[in-house]
Design an enzyme around this catalytic site. Structure first.
Site, PDB file in Angstrom:
ATOM      1  N   TYR A 170       0.849  -1.198   0.000  1.00  0.00           N
ATOM      2  CA  TYR A 170       0.000   0.000   0.000  1.00  0.00           C
ATOM      3  C   TYR A 170       0.877   1.237   0.000  1.00  0.00           C
ATOM      4  CZ  TYR A 170      -5.025  -0.111   0.079  1.00  0.00           C
ATOM      5  OH  TYR A 170      -6.331  -0.155  -0.311  1.00  0.00           O
TER       6      TYR A 170
ATOM      7  N   ASP B 194      -6.476  12.367 -25.899  1.00  0.00           N
ATOM      8  CA  ASP B 194      -6.512  11.003 -25.372  1.00  0.00           C
ATOM      9  C   ASP B 194      -5.841  10.119 -26.419  1.00  0.00           C
ATOM     10  OD1 ASP B 194      -7.093   8.429 -24.660  1.00  0.00           O
ATOM     11  OD2 ASP B 194      -9.218   8.775 -24.245  1.00  0.00           O
TER      12      ASP B 194
ATOM     13  N   LYS C  23      -2.687  -0.780 -25.105  1.00  0.00           N
ATOM     14  CA  LYS C  23      -3.092  -1.000 -26.503  1.00  0.00           C
ATOM     15  C   LYS C  23      -1.811  -1.056 -27.351  1.00  0.00           C
ATOM     16  CE  LYS C  23      -7.194   1.771 -25.475  1.00  0.00           C
ATOM     17  NZ  LYS C  23      -8.109   0.861 -24.818  1.00  0.00           N
TER      18      LYS C  23
ATOM     19  N   ARG D 179      -2.566  -3.363 -18.238  1.00  0.00           N
ATOM     20  CA  ARG D 179      -3.765  -2.521 -18.186  1.00  0.00           C
ATOM     21  C   ARG D 179      -3.543  -1.436 -17.139  1.00  0.00           C
ATOM     22  NH1 ARG D 179      -6.866  -5.552 -21.135  1.00  0.00           N
ATOM     23  NH2 ARG D 179      -8.413  -3.921 -21.207  1.00  0.00           N
TER      24      ARG D 179
HETATM   25  C1  PLP Z   1      -9.565   6.477 -26.592  1.00  0.00           C
HETATM   26  C2  PLP Z   1      -9.812   5.671 -25.346  1.00  0.00           C
HETATM   27  N1  PLP Z   1      -9.778   6.288 -24.166  1.00  0.00           N
HETATM   28  C3  PLP Z   1     -10.015   5.629 -23.014  1.00  0.00           C
HETATM   29  C4  PLP Z   1     -10.272   4.279 -23.020  1.00  0.00           C
HETATM   30  C5  PLP Z   1     -10.628   3.613 -21.715  1.00  0.00           C
HETATM   31  O1  PLP Z   1      -9.688   2.742 -21.280  1.00  0.00           O
HETATM   32  P1  PLP Z   1     -10.060   1.626 -20.200  1.00  0.00           P
HETATM   33  O2  PLP Z   1     -10.776   0.553 -20.926  1.00  0.00           O
HETATM   34  O3  PLP Z   1      -8.688   1.229 -19.717  1.00  0.00           O
HETATM   35  O4  PLP Z   1     -10.872   2.260 -19.137  1.00  0.00           O
HETATM   36  C6  PLP Z   1     -10.306   3.593 -24.228  1.00  0.00           C
HETATM   37  C7  PLP Z   1     -10.573   2.137 -24.238  1.00  0.00           C
HETATM   38  O5  PLP Z   1     -10.877   1.512 -25.179  1.00  0.00           O
HETATM   39  C8  PLP Z   1     -10.068   4.310 -25.426  1.00  0.00           C
HETATM   40  O6  PLP Z   1     -10.143   3.718 -26.613  1.00  0.00           O
END
Ligand code: PLP
Length: 403
Positions: free
Chosen positions: A46, A209, A238, A244
């Site tokens: 933790y 993003d 990805k 993750r």
């Molecule tokens: C552009 C984008 N942002 C955020 C996310 C969210 O990620 P998570 O599934 O880890 O919450 C995704 C997931 O597919 C995504 O494609």
């Protein structure tokens, strides 16, 4: 492992993964080293807070893990100072950018950004889900569309590409506090400079993003959003080929965005950081900082193009007219002449090809049973497949769907 049931399930999943052709655009296969870090004793610790400022004792080792992850993240995207001094802002190395490596995944990372920077009820502006935006870009069914008032832009009906003039028009009219660029299902290169101009014209913050294309940015085959964005979020699992997890980068200037974001992550939204995941992210970031990863990223893009070109040659309509990234969407419905994306995905799965059904711009069908498929090249490229393999996969897809 004593737990035979879970052991069997893990083995079954390993077998399943080996058997199939995986074209899920958001997935990848991590290295043994990433898995080792994920399955390490770091999961036991933790450490609420940030390096040097924790609410727990015994955190000297995990402090180093977190700082290393930050340093590697800044370095990978060309943001580290030439002479980094660890811990300058308590949790980050010296740079014009700060990075928070604690978000548990992409969705909480995006939520944290809005919570930190946009007063509840104010406007955020992102792309409509069915056109390629993510749930957390302000869709009505997402908390991001409930806690904030969301304005959703679409792609152009004819080109299926972003219409920057139209986005600008909406932004100036609506005056959102924050604009989101970077998508879940958009196959072309985003012009971040234009988004910066739009954000400036609307006096909005610009969040990019880059979850989907972070690995392509790291590999030098997709333009970096950092020269233009105020904040950059990314998942790490990805194209970046990590565990993750997620990261939030924020520009360091008088606005002190990073301070607000750090405060929302902890104590605002999360508790203890997942140090095993953070260590695994650090491993992946180092792996991505190599010539081999650059070659991988270039191959990912080239393979996606081979897949798209061959499918198009076989008569399938590729949304946006092709791809410049790791993903593409195929219109399987073809105005009722074909089949729904769900039916197509089912047929492909039965034949060992794993994809996901996906909406296409201006879809007339529902997201659960949409008009198309989304295909991605990252996982099978990790397994060593090249252009000719992807052309072969395209021919298989064609044969399965026409049968
Ligand atoms: C552009 C984008 N942002 C955020 C996310 C969210 O990620 P998570 O599934 O880890 O919450 C995704 C997931 O597919 C995504 O494609």
């Amino acid at each position: 492992m004593f737990d035979i049931q879970i052991k069997k399930l893990i083995a079954a999943e390993r077998t399943r993964q080996k058997k199939v052709i995986n074209l899920i655009a958001s997935e990848n296969y991590v290295s043994k080293d990433v898995l080792e870090a994920l399955g390490s004793v770091l999961t036991d610790k933790y450490g609420e807070g940030y390096p040097g400022r924790r609410y727990y004792r015994g955190t000297s080792v995990v402090d180093e893990v977190e700082l290393l992850a930050q340093e590697r993240a800044l370095h990978l995207f060309g943001l580290a100072d030439k002479s980094p001094s660890i811990g300058v802002r308590g949790n980050s190395i010296s740079s014009n950018w700060s990075v928070n490596v604690q978000p548990l995944s992409g969705s909480p990372a995006n939520f944290a950004v809005y919570a930190a920077l946009v007063p509840q009820g104010e406007k955020i502006m992102g792309m409509e889900l069915t056109h390629g935006g993510h749930l957390t870009h302000g869709q009505k069914v997402s908390m991001t569309g409930k806690f904030w008032s969301s304005i959703l832009y679409t792609v152009n009906k004819t080109t299926e590409l972003i219409d920057y003039d139209e986005v600008k028009r909406i932004a100036i009219a609506e005056k959102p506090k924050l604009i989101v660029s970077g998508y879940t299902a958009y196959a072309h290169i985003v012009d971040f400079k234009k988004f910066r101009e739009i954000a400036d014209a609307a006096d909005a913050l610009l969040l990019v993003d880059m979850s989907h294309f972070a690995g392509l940015v790291a590999g030098g085959v997709y333009p970096s959003p950092f020269p233009y964005a105020d904040i950059v979020t990314t998942t790490t699992h990805k194209t970046l080929r990590g565990p993750r997890s997620a990261m939030i980068f924020s520009k360091v200037d008088a606005r002190e965005l990073w301070k607000k974001i750090d405060k929302v992550i902890i104590p605002g939204l999360q508790g203890g950081p997942h140090f095993n995941a953070i260590a695994a992210v650090a491993v992946a970031l180092r792996e991505a900082d190599t010539p081999a990863f650059k070659r991988y990223a270039a191959q990912v893009v080239s393979n996606a193009r081979a897949l798209a070109d061959e499918l198009a040659r076989l008569g399938w309509r590729i949304v946006e007219g092709g791809t410049k990234t790791h993903l593409l969407r195929v219109d399987t419905w073809m105005n009722g002449k074909g089949m729904s994306g769900r039916e197509a995905a089912d047929k492909l799965e039965a034949a060992g090809i794993i994809v996901n059904e996906n909406t296409i711009p201006f879809d007339t069908r529902k997201p659960m049973d949409p008009s198309g498929l989304r295909l991605g090249s990252a996982p099978e490229t990790t397994r060593g497949k090249k252009e000719k393999d992807f052309r072969e996969i395209a021919r298989k897809i064609d044969a399965i769907l026409r049968n």
